[in-house]
Scaffold this active site. Structure first.
Site, PDB file in Angstrom:
ATOM      1  N   GLY A  37       0.765  -1.243   0.000  1.00 31.19           N
ATOM      2  CA  GLY A  37       0.000   0.000   0.000  1.00 31.19           C
ATOM      3  C   GLY A  37       0.793   1.289   0.000  1.00 31.19           C
ATOM      4  O   GLY A  37       0.317   2.319  -0.460  1.00 31.19           O
ATOM      5  N   GLU A  97       3.680   4.228   5.985  1.00 32.33           N
ATOM      6  CA  GLU A  97       2.458   3.425   5.857  1.00 32.33           C
ATOM      7  C   GLU A  97       1.424   4.165   5.020  1.00 32.33           C
ATOM      8  O   GLU A  97       1.408   5.396   5.001  1.00 32.33           O
ATOM      9  CB  GLU A  97       1.862   3.160   7.254  1.00 32.33           C
ATOM     10  CG  GLU A  97       2.024   1.737   7.739  1.00 32.33           C
ATOM     11  CD  GLU A  97       1.103   0.735   7.045  1.00 32.33           C
ATOM     12  OE1 GLU A  97       0.820   0.895   5.837  1.00 32.33           O
ATOM     13  OE2 GLU A  97       0.684  -0.217   7.705  1.00 32.33           O
ATOM     14  N   ASP A  98       0.565   3.406   4.363  1.00 33.89           N
ATOM     15  CA  ASP A  98      -0.501   4.043   3.591  1.00 33.89           C
ATOM     16  C   ASP A  98      -1.580   4.615   4.498  1.00 33.89           C
ATOM     17  O   ASP A  98      -1.964   5.776   4.381  1.00 33.89           O
ATOM     18  CB  ASP A  98      -1.099   3.040   2.582  1.00 33.89           C
ATOM     19  CG  ASP A  98      -1.506   1.705   3.201  1.00 33.89           C
ATOM     20  OD1 ASP A  98      -1.389   1.517   4.432  1.00 33.89           O
ATOM     21  OD2 ASP A  98      -1.962   0.821   2.447  1.00 33.89           O
ATOM     22  N   ASP A 101      -5.580   2.310  10.436  1.00 29.35           N
ATOM     23  CA  ASP A 101      -7.003   2.052  10.659  1.00 29.35           C
ATOM     24  C   ASP A 101      -7.176   1.666  12.134  1.00 29.35           C
ATOM     25  O   ASP A 101      -7.280   2.533  12.996  1.00 29.35           O
ATOM     26  CB  ASP A 101      -7.413   0.959   9.666  1.00 29.35           C
ATOM     27  CG  ASP A 101      -8.883   0.627   9.663  1.00 29.35           C
ATOM     28  OD1 ASP A 101      -9.697   1.533   9.879  1.00 29.35           O
ATOM     29  OD2 ASP A 101      -9.227  -0.544   9.431  1.00 29.35           O
ATOM     30  N   THR A 102      -7.136   0.375  12.458  1.00 29.43           N
ATOM     31  CA  THR A 102      -7.227  -0.029  13.867  1.00 29.43           C
ATOM     32  C   THR A 102      -5.936   0.273  14.623  1.00 29.43           C
ATOM     33  O   THR A 102      -5.948   0.398  15.846  1.00 29.43           O
ATOM     34  CB  THR A 102      -7.513  -1.541  14.000  1.00 29.43           C
ATOM     35  OG1 THR A 102      -6.402  -2.254  13.427  1.00 29.43           O
ATOM     36  CG2 THR A 102      -8.794  -1.927  13.296  1.00 29.43           C
ATOM     37  N   GLY A 103      -4.818   0.327  13.897  1.00 29.93           N
ATOM     38  CA  GLY A 103      -3.514   0.515  14.529  1.00 29.93           C
ATOM     39  C   GLY A 103      -2.811  -0.790  14.862  1.00 29.93           C
ATOM     40  O   GLY A 103      -1.665  -0.792  15.308  1.00 29.93           O
ATOM     41  N   THR A 105      -1.721  -3.258  12.851  1.00 29.53           N
ATOM     42  CA  THR A 105      -0.575  -3.559  11.988  1.00 29.53           C
ATOM     43  C   THR A 105       0.648  -2.773  12.437  1.00 29.53           C
ATOM     44  O   THR A 105       1.750  -3.321  12.584  1.00 29.53           O
ATOM     45  CB  THR A 105      -0.900  -3.192  10.513  1.00 29.53           C
ATOM     46  OG1 THR A 105      -2.106  -3.837  10.127  1.00 29.53           O
ATOM     47  CG2 THR A 105       0.223  -3.605   9.581  1.00 29.53           C
ATOM     48  N   LEU A 106       0.459  -1.476  12.669  1.00 31.27           N
ATOM     49  CA  LEU A 106       1.584  -0.625  13.044  1.00 31.27           C
ATOM     50  C   LEU A 106       2.138  -0.991  14.421  1.00 31.27           C
ATOM     51  O   LEU A 106       3.356  -0.974  14.635  1.00 31.27           O
ATOM     52  CB  LEU A 106       1.147   0.849  13.021  1.00 31.27           C
ATOM     53  CG  LEU A 106       2.270   1.848  13.198  1.00 31.27           C
ATOM     54  CD1 LEU A 106       3.307   1.724  12.092  1.00 31.27           C
ATOM     55  CD2 LEU A 106       1.707   3.266  13.247  1.00 31.27           C
ATOM     56  N   LYS A 129      -7.508   6.960  10.113  1.00 29.45           N
ATOM     57  CA  LYS A 129      -8.937   6.944  10.463  1.00 29.45           C
ATOM     58  C   LYS A 129      -9.027   6.852  11.977  1.00 29.45           C
ATOM     59  O   LYS A 129      -9.145   5.745  12.537  1.00 29.45           O
ATOM     60  CB  LYS A 129      -9.622   5.703   9.863  1.00 29.45           C
ATOM     61  CG  LYS A 129      -9.740   5.692   8.357  1.00 29.45           C
ATOM     62  CD  LYS A 129     -10.637   4.515   7.948  1.00 29.45           C
ATOM     63  CE  LYS A 129     -10.215   3.900   6.667  1.00 29.45           C
ATOM     64  NZ  LYS A 129     -10.929   2.647   6.358  1.00 29.45           N
ATOM     65  N   PHE A 150     -14.069   3.364   3.388  1.00 32.20           N
ATOM     66  CA  PHE A 150     -13.030   2.531   2.769  1.00 32.20           C
ATOM     67  C   PHE A 150     -12.514   3.236   1.523  1.00 32.20           C
ATOM     68  O   PHE A 150     -13.257   3.466   0.582  1.00 32.20           O
ATOM     69  CB  PHE A 150     -13.548   1.133   2.431  1.00 32.20           C
ATOM     70  CG  PHE A 150     -12.410   0.177   2.207  1.00 32.20           C
ATOM     71  CD1 PHE A 150     -11.789  -0.449   3.285  1.00 32.20           C
ATOM     72  CD2 PHE A 150     -11.926  -0.056   0.939  1.00 32.20           C
ATOM     73  CE1 PHE A 150     -10.710  -1.294   3.089  1.00 32.20           C
ATOM     74  CE2 PHE A 150     -10.843  -0.898   0.727  1.00 32.20           C
ATOM     75  CZ  PHE A 150     -10.238  -1.519   1.809  1.00 32.20           C
ATOM     76  N   ARG A 163      -5.022   0.515  -7.067  1.00 34.61           N
ATOM     77  CA  ARG A 163      -3.784   1.031  -6.465  1.00 34.61           C
ATOM     78  C   ARG A 163      -3.152   2.149  -7.285  1.00 34.61           C
ATOM     79  O   ARG A 163      -2.517   3.041  -6.742  1.00 34.61           O
ATOM     80  CB  ARG A 163      -2.736  -0.084  -6.339  1.00 34.61           C
ATOM     81  CG  ARG A 163      -3.022  -1.117  -5.269  1.00 34.61           C
ATOM     82  CD  ARG A 163      -1.747  -1.931  -4.991  1.00 34.61           C
ATOM     83  NE  ARG A 163      -2.022  -3.172  -4.293  1.00 34.61           N
ATOM     84  CZ  ARG A 163      -2.174  -3.298  -2.973  1.00 34.61           C
ATOM     85  NH1 ARG A 163      -2.103  -2.240  -2.204  1.00 34.61           N
ATOM     86  NH2 ARG A 163      -2.410  -4.471  -2.422  1.00 34.61           N
TER      87      ARG A 163
END
Ligand code: IMP
Ligand code: MG
Length: 172
Positions: A37, A97-98, A101-103, A105-106, A129, A150, A163
């Site tokens: 991403g 990062e692209d 969202d929830t955080g 992954t990071l 977000k 989204f 993409r």
């Protein structure tokens, strides 16, 4: 496709993030792009940072994580699909990062990168977000905070499509 952020606005914001990052990293910066991403954001950001240097002080690498599969909602399961090719020990790292969202992954990425002893670990994301956050995670450079929609384009996909669009659009 409804446009949320036009291409010109994206480019303008990326250049100001690059100015901030260059100012904060006078000794150079090592960018870590999260595939897939972030690939367009990283390409534009890296060139904008290097535009006012001789180009030696911007290095980069990629890592690939997966938490989503083909679906649009987070499973919360993060997997390391492709690791870095170079050591980050003692380096001034900025994760690129692209979207946050929830955080989750990071948060996972920070934990594996911190264990490798970079001198500094900061994060740049094009989009955030905030209303979707499940874990509080520090992000120093944020392009745009957006509502819970989204989005696709500028590297972001829905089922691997969209993409390559130069703007941020709302899917569906
Ligand atoms: P998190 O772990 O929930 O913060 O998810 C972050 C990852 O989910 C991002 O790096 C994207 O790959 C993906 N993602 C989250 N929201 C969107 C969206 O609106 N469009 C496309 N991908 C998204
Ligand atoms: Mg991603």
């Amino acid at each position: 496709m409804e446009t949320l952020i036009p291409a010109d606005d994206v480019q303008h914001r990326v250049r100001s993030l690059a100015d901030e990052i260059r100012r904060d990293h006078p000794g150079g910066v090592h960018l870590i792009g999260v595939l897939k991403g972030s690939f367009i954001f990283l390409a534009d950001l890296a060139r904008a940072i290097a535009a006012q240097t001789d180009g030696r002080d911007v290095t980069l690498d990629f890592i690939s994580l997966s938490s989503y599969g083909a679906s649009a909602t987070s499973s919360g399961q993060v997997q390391l699909l492709k690791d870095l090719g170079t050591s980050i020990e003692g380096r001034d790292v900025v994760v690129v990062e692209d979207i946050i969202d929830t955080g989750l992954t990071l948060t996972y990425l920070h934990s594996i990168l911190r264990a490798r002893a970079p001198r500094r670990l900061r994060t740049a994301c094009l989009l955030s977000k905030p209303s979707r956050r499940k874990v509080d995670v520090p992000v120093e450079y944020i392009g745009f905070s957006i509502e819970d929609k989204f989005v696709v384009g500028y590297g972001l996909d829905y089922g691997e499509q969209y993409r390559a669009l130069p703007f941020i659009g709302v899917a569906g």
